[in-house]
Design a protein around this motif. Structure first.
Motif, PDB file in Angstrom:
ATOM      1  N   ALA A  48       0.692  -1.258   0.041  1.00  0.00           N
ATOM      2  CA  ALA A  48       0.038  -0.014   0.052  1.00  0.00           C
ATOM      3  C   ALA A  48       0.802   1.319   0.133  1.00  0.00           C
ATOM      4  O   ALA A  48       2.101   1.000   0.360  1.00  0.00           O
ATOM      5  CB  ALA A  48      -0.920  -0.077   1.337  1.00  0.00           C
ATOM      6  N   PRO A  49       0.410   2.184  -0.429  1.00  0.00           N
ATOM      7  CA  PRO A  49      -0.778   2.449  -0.859  1.00  0.00           C
ATOM      8  C   PRO A  49      -0.861   2.067  -2.622  1.00  0.00           C
ATOM      9  O   PRO A  49      -0.179   2.349  -3.399  1.00  0.00           O
ATOM     10  CB  PRO A  49      -1.353   3.979  -0.773  1.00  0.00           C
ATOM     11  CG  PRO A  49       0.212   4.487  -0.958  1.00  0.00           C
ATOM     12  CD  PRO A  49       1.094   3.585  -0.387  1.00  0.00           C
ATOM     13  N   ASP A  53      -6.743   3.407  -2.793  1.00  0.00           N
ATOM     14  CA  ASP A  53      -6.545   3.223  -1.441  1.00  0.00           C
ATOM     15  C   ASP A  53      -6.776   4.587  -0.585  1.00  0.00           C
ATOM     16  O   ASP A  53      -6.418   5.700  -1.082  1.00  0.00           O
ATOM     17  CB  ASP A  53      -5.441   2.557  -1.068  1.00  0.00           C
ATOM     18  CG  ASP A  53      -5.014   1.216  -1.153  1.00  0.00           C
ATOM     19  OD1 ASP A  53      -6.295   0.489  -1.867  1.00  0.00           O
ATOM     20  OD2 ASP A  53      -4.109   0.581  -1.366  1.00  0.00           O
ATOM     21  N   VAL A  54      -7.534   4.684   0.549  1.00  0.00           N
ATOM     22  CA  VAL A  54      -7.477   5.729   1.439  1.00  0.00           C
ATOM     23  C   VAL A  54      -6.955   5.510   2.886  1.00  0.00           C
ATOM     24  O   VAL A  54      -7.496   4.663   3.506  1.00  0.00           O
ATOM     25  CB  VAL A  54      -8.931   6.222   1.548  1.00  0.00           C
ATOM     26  CG1 VAL A  54      -9.304   7.355   2.434  1.00  0.00           C
ATOM     27  CG2 VAL A  54      -9.347   6.863   0.072  1.00  0.00           C
ATOM     28  N   LEU A  55      -5.825   6.048   3.167  1.00  0.00           N
ATOM     29  CA  LEU A  55      -5.105   5.523   4.406  1.00  0.00           C
ATOM     30  C   LEU A  55      -5.195   6.701   5.447  1.00  0.00           C
ATOM     31  O   LEU A  55      -4.787   7.936   4.938  1.00  0.00           O
ATOM     32  CB  LEU A  55      -3.668   5.202   4.318  1.00  0.00           C
ATOM     33  CG  LEU A  55      -3.598   3.926   3.147  1.00  0.00           C
ATOM     34  CD1 LEU A  55      -2.193   3.657   3.024  1.00  0.00           C
ATOM     35  CD2 LEU A  55      -4.451   2.605   3.322  1.00  0.00           C
ATOM     36  N   THR A  75       7.832   3.856   1.604  1.00  0.00           N
ATOM     37  CA  THR A  75       6.401   3.527   1.162  1.00  0.00           C
ATOM     38  C   THR A  75       6.407   3.646  -0.341  1.00  0.00           C
ATOM     39  O   THR A  75       7.027   4.739  -0.967  1.00  0.00           O
ATOM     40  CB  THR A  75       5.307   4.672   1.769  1.00  0.00           C
ATOM     41  OG1 THR A  75       5.435   4.741   2.858  1.00  0.00           O
ATOM     42  CG2 THR A  75       4.040   4.716   1.115  1.00  0.00           C
ATOM     43  N   ALA A  77       4.369   3.893  -3.576  1.00  0.00           N
ATOM     44  CA  ALA A  77       2.968   3.953  -4.226  1.00  0.00           C
ATOM     45  C   ALA A  77       2.704   3.456  -5.720  1.00  0.00           C
ATOM     46  O   ALA A  77       3.582   3.708  -6.252  1.00  0.00           O
ATOM     47  CB  ALA A  77       2.521   5.471  -4.079  1.00  0.00           C
ATOM     48  N   SER A  86      -4.542   7.219  -5.056  1.00  0.00           N
ATOM     49  CA  SER A  86      -4.409   6.770  -3.735  1.00  0.00           C
ATOM     50  C   SER A  86      -4.066   7.731  -2.652  1.00  0.00           C
ATOM     51  O   SER A  86      -3.653   8.841  -3.450  1.00  0.00           O
ATOM     52  CB  SER A  86      -2.918   5.600  -3.638  1.00  0.00           C
ATOM     53  OG  SER A  86      -1.767   6.320  -3.850  1.00  0.00           O
ATOM     54  N   ARG A  87      -4.630   7.896  -1.741  1.00  0.00           N
ATOM     55  CA  ARG A  87      -4.770   9.113  -0.788  1.00  0.00           C
ATOM     56  C   ARG A  87      -4.244   8.648   0.736  1.00  0.00           C
ATOM     57  O   ARG A  87      -4.569   7.348   1.158  1.00  0.00           O
ATOM     58  CB  ARG A  87      -5.958   9.614  -0.666  1.00  0.00           C
ATOM     59  CG  ARG A  87      -6.507  10.099  -1.840  1.00  0.00           C
ATOM     60  CD  ARG A  87      -7.771  10.794  -1.687  1.00  0.00           C
ATOM     61  NE  ARG A  87      -8.666  11.150  -3.004  1.00  0.00           N
ATOM     62  CZ  ARG A  87      -8.337  12.232  -3.522  1.00  0.00           C
ATOM     63  NH1 ARG A  87      -7.658  13.287  -2.883  1.00  0.00           N
ATOM     64  NH2 ARG A  87      -8.909  12.660  -4.750  1.00  0.00           N
ATOM     65  N   THR A  88      -3.097   9.283   1.142  1.00  0.00           N
ATOM     66  CA  THR A  88      -3.052   9.265   2.610  1.00  0.00           C
ATOM     67  C   THR A  88      -2.986  10.430   3.430  1.00  0.00           C
ATOM     68  O   THR A  88      -2.885  11.532   3.013  1.00  0.00           O
ATOM     69  CB  THR A  88      -1.485   8.823   2.860  1.00  0.00           C
ATOM     70  OG1 THR A  88      -0.635   9.790   2.488  1.00  0.00           O
ATOM     71  CG2 THR A  88      -1.036   7.669   2.200  1.00  0.00           C
ATOM     72  N   THR A 107       8.713   8.304   0.358  1.00  0.00           N
ATOM     73  CA  THR A 107       7.725   7.880  -0.360  1.00  0.00           C
ATOM     74  C   THR A 107       8.026   7.895  -1.808  1.00  0.00           C
ATOM     75  O   THR A 107       8.379   8.604  -2.403  1.00  0.00           O
ATOM     76  CB  THR A 107       6.583   8.933   0.011  1.00  0.00           C
ATOM     77  OG1 THR A 107       6.077   8.700   1.329  1.00  0.00           O
ATOM     78  CG2 THR A 107       5.298   8.381  -1.174  1.00  0.00           C
ATOM     79  N   HIS A 115      -0.518   9.565  -6.590  1.00  0.00           N
ATOM     80  CA  HIS A 115      -0.503   9.714  -5.102  1.00  0.00           C
ATOM     81  C   HIS A 115      -0.947  10.926  -4.563  1.00  0.00           C
ATOM     82  O   HIS A 115      -0.185  11.998  -4.927  1.00  0.00           O
ATOM     83  CB  HIS A 115       0.603   8.894  -4.529  1.00  0.00           C
ATOM     84  CG  HIS A 115       0.486   8.826  -2.932  1.00  0.00           C
ATOM     85  ND1 HIS A 115      -0.374   8.136  -2.542  1.00  0.00           N
ATOM     86  CD2 HIS A 115       1.311   9.380  -1.877  1.00  0.00           C
ATOM     87  CE1 HIS A 115      -0.091   8.115  -0.898  1.00  0.00           C
ATOM     88  NE2 HIS A 115       0.830   8.791  -0.851  1.00  0.00           N
TER      89      HIS A 115
END
Length: 264
Positions: A48-49, A53-55, A75, A77, A86-88, A107, A115
């Protein structure tokens, strides 16, 4: 939630997490420089992400408490099967006299990934913060993915930093006013430490005092090793400062193994 107990030590009172982001408190491996600081590792426990995805991570530091939150491992992405980026989201609140150190590993935004990273923080007037982030555009030998970063940090209701990053457009990234062809951008935000008198610049790095307190170091580099080295240079002791007292180097990054503690 981190609070200060009767002995003055900071303890984790409430901690909940689910895969792919696992929070691991480390009572036996507390912060080296201050044994009263709680140490929690943020571990990626699954791939992940991915696209779609939403984290989310929410942190609260109580009055007088101190927390060091450190990511373990980079991380990555990646594009996914689901539509959309994808979102954090990282949200934190630090109360009176509290202190938060948030140190991430890089990242890496792989080719084809999109991302979005959001950082929101609210600090009490005398709270302290150290926040370090590193973004790498693409793995070795591949084109960059798309990265969008949104940072908004306030202290006592006043905005200290509002910054948006939009990376991963080759023509724009090559522009001298943008990334000048570099693959790595790294930043370190310090609030409550000694601020520089005026902006300081070097080869591909800068240290800028913020109008309402705090400072922001920014570097561009070809790889993460160079990025960390330049961040250390930007925050080295002996820089021009408003406070004449010498301060310890806030740019040093401790490299610690993940602790063996569980979530209990």
């Amino acid at each position: 939630m981190v609070e200060r107990d009767r002995t003055g030590r900071s303890v984790v009172r409430d901690l909940r997490s689910v895969s792919p982001l696992t929070l691991m408190p480390c009572p036996a491996t507390r912060h080296d420089d201050d044994p009263d600081t709680a140490l929690v590792h943020l571990v990626g426990s699954a791939a992940a992400p991915l696209g779609g995805d939403v984290l989310e991570v929410t942190v609260e530091v109580g009055p007088g408490a101190a927390l060091s939150l450190r990511a373990i491992g980079a991380t990555l992405a990646l594009p996914g099967q689901h539509p959309g980026p994808s979102r954090t989201s990282m949200t934190f609140q630090v109360a009176d006299g509290g202190r938060l150190e948030y140190l991430t590993e890089p990242t890496i935004v792989a080719a084809g990934a999109d991302h979005h990273a959001e950082l929101r923080g609210d600090l009490a007037f005398d709270a302290r913060l150290r926040c370090r982030e590193v973004v790498v555009l693409g793995r070795s030998g591949e084109p960059p993915g798309r990265f969008r970063g949104d940072t908004h940090v306030r202290r006592d209701g006043t905005t200290l930093l509002r910054q948006d990053l939009d990376l991963g457009v080759p023509d724009l990234d090559a522009c001298p006013a943008h990334l000048a062809g570099h693959r790595v951008i790294a930043t370190e935000l310090l609030v409550g430490d000694t601020d520089p008198l005026e902006p300081v610049v070097g080869d591909w790095w800068s240290l800028v005092p913020l109008p309402h307190g705090g400072s922001l170091a920014t570097v561009l580099a070809e790889d993460t090793i160079a990025a960390y080295r330049l961040l250390d240079s930007a925050a080295r002791p002996g820089r021009p400062a408003r406070d004449p007292e010498a301060v310890a180097d806030p740019g040093h990054v401790d490299r610690e193994p993940a602790c063996a503690a569980g979530l209990g």
